[in-house]
Design an enzyme around this catalytic site. Structure first.
Site, PDB file in Angstrom:
ATOM      1  N   HIS A 112      22.732  79.749 147.313  1.00 27.43           N
ATOM      2  CA  HIS A 112      22.358  80.259 148.431  1.00 27.43           C
ATOM      3  C   HIS A 112      23.091  80.659 149.419  1.00 27.43           C
ATOM      4  CE1 HIS A 112      19.189  76.688 147.657  1.00 27.43           C
ATOM      5  NE2 HIS A 112      18.373  77.490 147.778  1.00 27.43           N
ATOM      6  N   LYS A 120       5.954  71.005 148.407  1.00 22.28           N
ATOM      7  CA  LYS A 120       7.689  70.387 147.701  1.00 22.28           C
ATOM      8  C   LYS A 120       6.891  69.803 148.751  1.00 22.28           C
ATOM      9  CE  LYS A 120       9.767  74.470 146.112  1.00 22.28           C
ATOM     10  NZ  LYS A 120      11.032  75.242 146.026  1.00 22.28           N
ATOM     11  N   ARG A 152      16.161  85.685 141.973  1.00 23.43           N
ATOM     12  CA  ARG A 152      17.117  84.905 140.541  1.00 23.43           C
ATOM     13  C   ARG A 152      16.101  85.192 139.120  1.00 23.43           C
ATOM     14  NH1 ARG A 152      15.006  79.030 141.143  1.00 23.43           N
ATOM     15  NH2 ARG A 152      13.524  80.028 141.665  1.00 23.43           N
ATOM     16  N   SER A 188      17.242  73.830 143.530  1.00 22.05           N
ATOM     17  CA  SER A 188      17.861  72.898 144.502  1.00 22.05           C
ATOM     18  C   SER A 188      17.663  71.894 143.429  1.00 22.05           C
ATOM     19  CB  SER A 188      17.405  73.018 145.713  1.00 22.05           C
ATOM     20  OG  SER A 188      17.346  73.872 146.989  1.00 22.05           O
TER      21      SER A 188
HETATM   22  N1  COA Z   1      20.126  80.382 144.429  1.00 21.48           N
HETATM   23  C1  COA Z   1      19.945  79.326 144.021  1.00 21.48           C
HETATM   24  N2  COA Z   1      18.424  79.272 144.241  1.00 21.48           N
HETATM   25  C2  COA Z   1      18.064  79.809 144.441  1.00 21.48           C
HETATM   26  C3  COA Z   1      18.173  81.083 144.926  1.00 21.48           C
HETATM   27  C4  COA Z   1      19.744  80.964 144.902  1.00 21.48           C
HETATM   28  N3  COA Z   1      19.466  82.621 145.123  1.00 21.48           N
HETATM   29  N4  COA Z   1      17.253  81.425 145.871  1.00 21.48           N
HETATM   30  C5  COA Z   1      16.285  80.748 145.532  1.00 21.48           C
HETATM   31  N5  COA Z   1      16.411  79.567 144.894  1.00 21.48           N
HETATM   32  C6  COA Z   1      15.857  78.246 144.693  1.00 21.48           C
HETATM   33  C7  COA Z   1      15.872  76.804 146.208  1.00 21.48           C
HETATM   34  O1  COA Z   1      16.902  76.303 145.683  1.00 21.48           O
HETATM   35  C8  COA Z   1      14.202  76.770 145.829  1.00 21.48           C
HETATM   36  O2  COA Z   1      14.656  75.561 144.427  1.00 21.48           O
HETATM   37  P1  COA Z   1      13.392  74.247 144.275  1.00 21.48           P
HETATM   38  O3  COA Z   1      12.564  74.830 143.930  1.00 21.48           O
HETATM   39  O4  COA Z   1      14.318  73.478 143.260  1.00 21.48           O
HETATM   40  O5  COA Z   1      13.516  73.619 145.666  1.00 21.48           O
HETATM   41  C9  COA Z   1      13.783  77.752 144.871  1.00 21.48           C
HETATM   42  O6  COA Z   1      14.343  78.411 144.015  1.00 21.48           O
HETATM   43  C10 COA Z   1      12.603  78.277 144.806  1.00 21.48           C
HETATM   44  O7  COA Z   1      12.999  79.097 146.678  1.00 21.48           O
HETATM   45  P2  COA Z   1      12.253  80.375 146.946  1.00 21.48           P
HETATM   46  O8  COA Z   1      11.263  80.617 146.485  1.00 21.48           O
HETATM   47  O9  COA Z   1      13.324  80.376 148.439  1.00 21.48           O
HETATM   48  O10 COA Z   1      11.285  78.236 147.735  1.00 21.48           O
HETATM   49  P3  COA Z   1      12.131  77.415 148.593  1.00 21.48           P
HETATM   50  O11 COA Z   1      10.857  76.234 148.734  1.00 21.48           O
HETATM   51  O12 COA Z   1      13.195  77.671 148.945  1.00 21.48           O
HETATM   52  O13 COA Z   1      11.144  78.128 149.998  1.00 21.48           O
HETATM   53  C11 COA Z   1       9.851  78.927 151.809  1.00 21.48           C
HETATM   54  C12 COA Z   1       9.566  78.876 150.862  1.00 21.48           C
HETATM   55  C13 COA Z   1       9.874  77.646 152.946  1.00 21.48           C
HETATM   56  C14 COA Z   1      10.560  79.720 153.026  1.00 21.48           C
HETATM   57  C15 COA Z   1       8.099  79.105 152.552  1.00 21.48           C
HETATM   58  O14 COA Z   1       7.219  77.967 151.922  1.00 21.48           O
HETATM   59  C16 COA Z   1       7.769  79.588 153.781  1.00 21.48           C
HETATM   60  O15 COA Z   1       7.881  80.137 154.083  1.00 21.48           O
HETATM   61  N6  COA Z   1       7.286  78.100 154.162  1.00 21.48           N
HETATM   62  C17 COA Z   1       6.466  78.103 156.318  1.00 21.48           C
HETATM   63  C18 COA Z   1       5.201  78.306 155.496  1.00 21.48           C
HETATM   64  C19 COA Z   1       4.939  79.901 155.187  1.00 21.48           C
HETATM   65  O16 COA Z   1       5.183  80.666 156.206  1.00 21.48           O
HETATM   66  N7  COA Z   1       4.644  80.351 154.259  1.00 21.48           N
HETATM   67  C20 COA Z   1       4.035  81.995 153.974  1.00 21.48           C
HETATM   68  C21 COA Z   1       2.695  82.042 154.461  1.00 21.48           C
HETATM   69  S1  COA Z   1       1.545  81.189 153.412  1.00 21.48           S
END
Ligand code: COA
Length: 164
Positions: free
Chosen positions: A17, A41, A90, A128
């Site tokens: 991140h 989640k 990724r 994560s």
């Molecule tokens: N390096 C390391 N890890 C990374 C990374 C990077 N560059 N980019 C992403 N990851 C990891 C994250 O830590 C996460 O790990 P996990 O699944 O073990 O927790 C995984 O990759 C997925 O990341 P991401 O796709 O960004 O998911 P997220 O859960 O972290 O975030 C939100 C998702 C919160 C942004 C999304 O659900 C959201 O926008 N929520 C608000 C409601 C909304 O508007 N939804 C969309 C319309 S339906």
């Protein structure tokens, strides 16, 4: 002024991140790192903990702000006047889900763009949940998370174990 938002669960923040935050902050005037809810989640760290871990490891950075929001990402974008969502990719396996999210967000607000940045290869396997799994079993989380987050992550899992 260009305002970008880097959204995520950050449960917890990892070096992957931070790499995206560093690089994205050079592409805009102001970057907001937004702790949001992924309803698919069940986070281990509560929102306040995720927010304070991010604040702890980021410190004061001139054009970076850490916020949290309960609701849709596009509503947050509108509230803060942001134009662009930053997401890290990724591997190809991230692409399908991220494309779907980008298209939904575009549908909800056509003015919002999503900018994908390739994660640095050294973080392309990192997540994560991998960090949580390591911490749960006493593994070397310090290889994957910023120094300022290590103790808090270890402590969290010690307490979790003690409570089980
Ligand atoms: N390096 C390391 N890890 C990374 C990374 C990077 N560059 N980019 C992403 N990851 C990891 C994250 O830590 C996460 O790990 P996990 O699944 O073990 O927790 C995984 O990759 C997925 O990341 P991401 O796709 O960004 O998911 P997220 O859960 O972290 O975030 C939100 C998702 C919160 C942004 C999304 O659900 C959201 O926008 N929520 C608000 C409601 C909304 O508007 N939804 C969309 C319309 S339906």
């Amino acid at each position: 002024m260009s305002i970008f938002v880097y959204p995520g669960s950050f449960d917890p923040v990892t070096n992957g991140h931070l790499d995206i935050i560093d690089r994205a902050s050079k592409l805009c005037d102001h970057l907001i790192v937004a702790v949001l809810t992924n309803s698919g989640k069940c986070p281990v760290f509560d929102r306040e903990e995720r927010l304070s871990l991010l604040q702890q490891v980021m410190g004061e950075r001139e054009n970076i702000e850490i916020r949290s929001f309960d609701g849709l990402l596009v509503h947050f974008m509108e509230e803060v006047g942001a134009t662009t969502i930053v997401k890290g990719l990724r591997a190809m396996s991230d692409f399908e889900y991220e494309m779907q999210m980008a298209l939904i967000n575009k549908h909800l607000n056509p003015a919002v763009e999503t900018l994908f940045m390739m994660a640095d290869t050294q973080y392309s396997f990192l997540s994560s949940s991998a960090v949580r799994e390591l911490a749960r079993h006493g593994g070397p989380v310090e290889d994957f998370v910023p120094e300022g987050a290590v103790e808090a992550i270890r402590r969290k899992f010690k307490h979790k174990d003690a409570g089980q």
